[in-house]
Design a protein around this motif. Structure first.
Motif: not given
Length: 243
Positions: A13-21, A182-184, A188-191, A216-220
């Motif tokens: 999770v830590v490695e693959t989480r990225r801020s997705v725009r 948790a979302m990852k 799902y991705d977040t920013c 503010i966190i974008g999710c999707g």
């Protein structure tokens, strides 16, 4: 868990989480997962267990979604998000949260030695009010007291009004990070976004004066174009030290 993703371990999770725009507008999105992950976020560590945070969900179906997109400076991380989560700090609720902790302590320690309960209650009955109360010149006086006491023994130095505000935002940030992990884990991705008109966001959400927007966190479900290049970090040798 999202059925389209293999279960991830913590370090995955830590490695693959990225801020997705940029988020996918077509793939299915389970809004109940956001609720589940926010409930996990409330388990994050926070200063004195005061839990001075609130989370506002703005799904894509909300009438507030497009106005909020605009207040996020029209960032694609907001406009393409399937849901936005506004992380809000509520320093002004310290009295209510203090009382809740006191009631919990009384119930938890009712069969414990009186000295143990007394010590725990004193923390919330004496120390917390001294740190969080607002009076004219009180912030300056707290700093002066900390400096004077610190001449003789170890003393907490971060006692000013600004320090308390920073502490509250740190707690909210820990919750925000827990939510994003948790979302990852759910596929799902977040920013997280700081670029916003926070004053107008408060007005849009009808928040009281004492509330502040932390992020503010974008999710999707992120699209490949939403990741702007490979992750860059300075060498660990420049940031991790052993003394």
């Amino acid at each position: 868990m999202n059925e389209n993703i293999q279960e991830l371990g913590f370090f995955d999770v830590v490695e693959t989480r990225r801020s997705v725009r940029i988020f996918d507008q077509e793939s299915p999105f389970d809004h109940q997962v956001v609720q589940k992950c926010l409930e996990a976020a409330t388990l994050a560590p926070n200063s004195s267990n005061l839990q001075l945070w609130e989370f506002y969900r703005i799904p894509e179906s909300s009438a507030l979604k497009k106005p909020l997109d605009q207040l996020c400076m029209k960032q694609k991380a907001a406009s393409t998000a399937r849901e936005l989560v506004v992380v809000v700090t509520r320093r002004d609720k310290w009295k209510i949260r203090t009382k809740a902790n006191q009631e919990y302590i009384k119930e938890t320690y009712k069969n414990s030695p009186e000295s143990k309960q007394k010590k725990a209650l004193a923390y919330y009955g004496k120390l917390i009010p001294r740190l969080y109360s607002k009076y004219p010149l009180w912030s300056f006086l707290k700093q002066l007291i900390a400096w004077f006491v610190g001449l003789k023994r170890p003393m907490i130095r971060e006692v000013s009004e600004t320090d308390i505000r920073v502490s509250v935002h740190k707690s909210a940030a820990l919750a925000g990070m827990t939510f994003m992990y948790a979302m990852k884990a759910e596929g799902y991705d977040t920013c997280p976004m700081e670029g916003m008109d926070s004053l107008r966001v408060k007005k849009l959400l009808n928040l009281p004066k004492g509330a502040e927007i932390s992020m503010i966190i974008g999710c999707g479900k992120g699209l490949p174009d939403g990741i702007y290049g490979k992750r860059f970090r300075v060498p660990n040798e420049e940031t991790i030290f052993i003394k």
